[in-house]
Design an enzyme around this catalytic site. Structure first.
Site, short mmCIF file in Angstrom:
data_model
loop_
_atom_site.label_atom_id
_atom_site.label_comp_id
_atom_site.label_asym_id
_atom_site.label_seq_id
_atom_site.Cartn_x
_atom_site.Cartn_y
_atom_site.Cartn_z
N SER A 8 -106.35 -9.69 -36.18
CA SER A 8 -106.79 -8.50 -36.14
C SER A 8 -108.20 -8.16 -35.55
CB SER A 8 -106.70 -7.23 -37.08
OG SER A 8 -106.64 -5.87 -36.96
N HIS A 33 -104.87 -8.33 -31.86
CA HIS A 33 -104.21 -7.76 -31.83
C HIS A 33 -105.29 -6.56 -31.79
CE1 HIS A 33 -101.77 -4.70 -34.48
NE2 HIS A 33 -102.84 -4.04 -35.24
N ASP A 35 -107.09 -3.17 -33.11
CA ASP A 35 -106.94 -1.98 -33.83
C ASP A 35 -107.35 -0.50 -32.97
OD1 ASP A 35 -104.67 -2.29 -35.78
OD2 ASP A 35 -106.12 -3.90 -36.32
N MET A 37 -109.13 2.92 -33.32
CA MET A 37 -109.17 4.08 -34.39
C MET A 37 -109.69 5.37 -33.80
SD MET A 37 -108.54 2.15 -37.76
CE MET A 37 -107.99 0.93 -38.37
N HIS A 66 -102.84 -1.53 -31.48
CA HIS A 66 -101.85 -0.78 -31.54
C HIS A 66 -102.62 0.28 -32.04
CE1 HIS A 66 -101.49 -0.31 -36.60
NE2 HIS A 66 -101.40 0.72 -35.88
N MET A 68 -103.56 3.87 -33.11
CA MET A 68 -103.81 4.74 -34.34
C MET A 68 -104.02 5.89 -34.15
SD MET A 68 -104.41 1.67 -37.11
CE MET A 68 -105.07 0.72 -35.66
N MET A 137 -96.16 -1.00 -40.70
CA MET A 137 -97.29 -1.18 -41.41
C MET A 137 -96.84 -1.17 -43.04
SD MET A 137 -99.35 0.08 -39.33
CE MET A 137 -101.06 -0.25 -40.74
N GLY A 142 -105.73 1.80 -40.97
CA GLY A 142 -107.38 2.82 -40.91
C GLY A 142 -108.56 1.90 -41.43
N GLY A 144 -109.55 -2.46 -43.10
CA GLY A 144 -109.04 -3.81 -43.13
C GLY A 144 -108.50 -4.05 -44.26
N ASP A 173 -98.29 -5.06 -40.17
CA ASP A 173 -99.74 -5.21 -40.38
C ASP A 173 -100.21 -4.57 -42.11
OD1 ASP A 173 -102.23 -4.20 -39.55
OD2 ASP A 173 -101.44 -3.56 -38.24
N GLY A 175 -102.82 -6.34 -45.51
CA GLY A 175 -102.42 -6.93 -46.59
C GLY A 175 -101.29 -8.06 -46.73
N GLY A 195 -106.20 -9.78 -40.67
CA GLY A 195 -107.65 -9.09 -40.22
C GLY A 195 -108.35 -10.69 -41.37
#
Ligand code: DX5
Ligand code: ZN
Length: 215
Positions: A8, A33, A35, A37, A66, A68, A137, A142, A144, A173, A175, A195
């Site tokens: 990510s 990936h 992200d 947002m 992805h 969001m 998820m 929101g 990393g 996605d 952790g 990430g």
């Protein structure tokens, strides 16, 4: 087949994104990936189609987008035109999930649905045949660098049973670390977003970081 790693770029150096994408490409990333947002569906803002279009010149790897953002339908075409190969929308962020998926397929792209940690799998039961990917998820979206939510491991096992023999990727996605990756692989994921675990140290370490996640 070994698990796919999708770095990510949320954890990359935003002032040098082209170089960062080239670095993870050369280091063996399977997908890139992205992200996106909106500061509304999630409490953070990142980038939109122009940044994706600029990055498209730096790699031929699959762009795993992805979204969001809420609502999402009005932006799907722009992300497809910018060069996303696979577009994932959140089930919680679109009122007519089946329609959003039809739009993505109509644009000739792979379609994914993302589910927040608390969202039940029932949300995808009647759209399975439109899906190329399910994104579970493993953190609340929101940011990393958040801690993995262990309850999602059972959800991975359950979604694998629900999918059966359909050719649908199971992606997680949030952790993903050398501690959590082995458990996720054992539970049945086919792709892992990472990430902070990939973009740590300098670019010469990215290959080692990804190899450590693959185990
Ligand atoms: C979170 C994003 C993730 C994030 C993962 O909302 O969707 O892709 O970058 O970051 P890590 O791997 O650091 O948890
Ligand atoms: Zn993501």
């Amino acid at each position: 087949m070994s698990v796919k790693i999708a770095p990510s770029i949320l954890s990359a150096d935003f002032a040098d994104l082209g170089a960062e994408v080239r670095a993870v490409d050369e280091a063996g990333a399977d997908w890139i990936h992205l992200d996106v947002m909106d500061g509304h569906f999630v409490p953070n803002i990142t980038f939109g189609p122009p940044v994706v279009a600029s990055l498209r010149r730096h790699t031929n790897k699959l762009f795993d987008c992805h979204l969001m953002i809420e609502p999402c339908d009005a932006y799907l075409e722009a992300f497809a035109k910018a060069g996303c190969d696979q577009i994932t929308v959140h089930a919680e962020a679109t009122r007519h999930l089946d329609r959003s998926l039809q739009i993505i397929k109509g644009l000739g792209k792979k379609a994914g649905v993302a589910l927040n940690p608390s969202t039940p799998l029932d949300m995808i039961e009647y759209v399975l045949d439109r899906l190329d990917l399910v994104l579970l998820m493993t953190v609340n979206p929101g940011f990393g660098g958040q801690a993995f939510i262990p309850a999602v491991l059972e959800k991975v096992r359950r979604v694998k049973r629900l999918i059966g023999y359909r050719p649908i990727e199971i992606e997680v996605d949030g952790g993903v670390t050398t501690q959590t990756a082995p458990k996720l692989i054992e539970a049945g994921v086919t792709a892992m977003v990472a990430g902070s675990a990939v973009f740590k140290g300098d670019a010469r370490q990215y290959a080692t970081n990804m190899a450590a996640l693959r185990g």
